[in-house]
Design an enzyme around this catalytic site. Structure first.
Site, PDB file in Angstrom:
ATOM      1  CB  ILE A 156      20.207  41.885  60.538  1.00 31.86           C
ATOM      2  CG1 ILE A 156      20.280  41.100  59.219  1.00 31.86           C
ATOM      3  CG2 ILE A 156      19.156  42.982  60.451  1.00 31.86           C
ATOM      4  CD1 ILE A 156      19.068  40.231  58.946  1.00 31.86           C
ATOM      5  NE  ARG A 237      11.865  33.559  58.831  1.00 30.83           N
ATOM      6  CZ  ARG A 237      12.634  34.402  58.143  1.00 30.83           C
ATOM      7  NH1 ARG A 237      12.569  35.704  58.397  1.00 30.83           N
ATOM      8  NH2 ARG A 237      13.450  33.967  57.212  1.00 30.83           N
ATOM      9  CD  GLU A 266       5.483  36.466  57.359  1.00 30.12           C
ATOM     10  OE1 GLU A 266       6.104  36.219  56.307  1.00 30.12           O
ATOM     11  OE2 GLU A 266       6.038  36.919  58.369  1.00 30.12           O
ATOM     12  CG  HIS A 285       8.635  38.726  55.734  1.00 35.94           C
ATOM     13  ND1 HIS A 285       8.540  37.457  56.236  1.00 35.94           N
ATOM     14  CD2 HIS A 285       9.980  38.973  55.656  1.00 35.94           C
ATOM     15  CE1 HIS A 285       9.735  36.956  56.456  1.00 35.94           C
ATOM     16  NE2 HIS A 285      10.642  37.867  56.114  1.00 35.94           N
TER      17      HIS A 285
END
Ligand SMILES: NC(=O)C1=CN([C@@H]2O[C@H](COP(=O)(O)OP(=O)(O)OC[C@H]3O[C@@H](n4cnc5c(N)ncnc54)[C@H](OP(=O)(O)O)[C@@H]3O)[C@@H](O)[C@H]2O)C=CC1
Ligand SMILES: O=CC(=O)O
Length: 320
Positions: A156, A237, A266, A285
């Site tokens: 990523i 994270r 979350e 997220h």
């Protein structure tokens, strides 16, 4: 006889159909861990588990004695306790690659939105505060030609750097445990120690997996090393960052702003201190959350599951 699969996340219909063709399937939109629930009952003889986010640790595995494969519909697999899963001879898989461009779009979009204060200024327009377009209360910071420091230049990270280098003429510095000469060559990325990166970068972007090594890797000391004008972006994270230290850094002006897609807890609880900070841009997220990419991730995870249950090596087997 078909192997038994337990699906605990909502899947696109065609992917669920594929799993059903290959497995005797119990499917749930979310797991219900209460004793005696249909999910808990199905777990007892499930050979394959497919879904996103469920914590798979020793206690969970004790309730799933027939399990052969755990297929995660995500690239991050910090929810899976890999040593425990492997010790029991169970395979684990994830979905790398198929989401790289989509997550990079999200994270780079978040970076631009934070620098240019887009959500805050959207609220300003809606609240009827827009009276003068030359007002410096609307000013943000430039993105182009600045220095992006990326911690975790992997699949990523590379796509984020591609956007930064070729779309925004940014200089790239990075920190991994090991150097990546190919990406250095391709994007002019320059390796830095973590501290050097924190001191030099205009944008600090965290994109590592959550591991024992990266848990809390950015805290009070690290925020103090950053420029006062620094923008911190977290797409990894929540627990890679000491969230209390982040809130303090945003509150006291130690750094200029933060763009966040991930949090320790979350969804964020209603009264969370981040919610009252205008210099924090908050996403729920959604790094990979497009229809196309979530479909591709579901297919990837379903193929991993079926391969494992057919006794083949799944394409995305996580190495212990
Ligand atoms: N916000 C969202 O919606 C999403 C978040 N994610 C998160 O992004 C993470 C990365 O995904 P992806 O790019 O596919 O993973 P990759 O494995 O391709 O890349 C991870 C990079 O992190 C580096 N890294 C690992 N440990 C450390 C460390 N201790 N210190 C510095 N660098 C480290 C690795 O390099 P090296 O091994 O050399 O250290 C590697 O370059 C996922 O694990 C997940 O947590 C993923 C998808 C969506
Ligand atoms: O956070 C999402 C993932 O795929 O990992």
């Amino acid at each position: 006889m078909k192997p038994k699969a337990l699906v605990y996340s909502k899947l696109p219909e065609e992917v669920l159909e594929y799993v059903r063709e290959h497995c005797e399937t119990s499917s749930f939109d979310a797991p219900d861990n209460t004793p005696g629930s249909p999910f808990t009952e199905a777990l007892k003889d499930a050979e394959g588990l497919l879904g996103a986010g469920l914590k798979v640790d020793a206690a969970f595995l004790d309730r799933a004695p027939q399990l052969k494969i755990v297929s995660n519909i995500s690239v991050g697999y910090d929810n899976l306790i890999i040593p425990e899963i492997s010790r029991r001879g169970i395979m684990a898989t994830n979905t790398p690659g198929v989401l790289n461009d989509t997550v990079a779009d999200t994270i780079f979009g978040l970076l631009v939105a934070t620098a240019r204060r887009m959500p805050e200024l959207d609220r300003y327009v809606r609240n009827g505060q827009w009276k003068d377009s030359r007002d410096d209360v609307q000013f943000g910071l430039d993105v182009h030609h600045k220095t992006l420091g990326i911690i975790g230049l992997g699949g990523i990270g590379e796509k984020i750097v591609q956007r930064a280098r070729f779309g925004f003429d940014m200089d790239i510095i990075y920190h991994n445990r090991s150097r990546n000469p190919k990406l250095e060559e391709q994007y002019g990325a320059v390796y830095r120690t973590l501290d050097e990166l924190l001191v030099e970068a205009d944008f600090v972007c965290l994109m590592t997996p959550l591991t024992p090594e990266t848990r809390g890797m950015i805290g009070e000391r690290e925020f103090k090393l950053m420029k006062k004008s620094a923008i911190f972006i977290n797409g990894s994270r929540g627990a890679t960052v000491d969230e209390e230290a982040l809130i303090e850094a945003l509150h006291s002006g130690t750094i200029w702003a933060a763009g966040l897609d991930v949090y320790v807890q979350e969804p964020l609880p209603d009264n969370h201190p981040l919610l009252s900070l205008d210099n924090a841009v908050l996403l729920p997220h959604i790094g990979s959350a497009t229809r196309e990419t979530r479909l591709e991730m579901a297919w990837t995870a379903a193929r991993n599951l079926v391969a494992g249950l057919e006794g083949k090596t799944p394409p995305n087997l996580i190495q212990a």
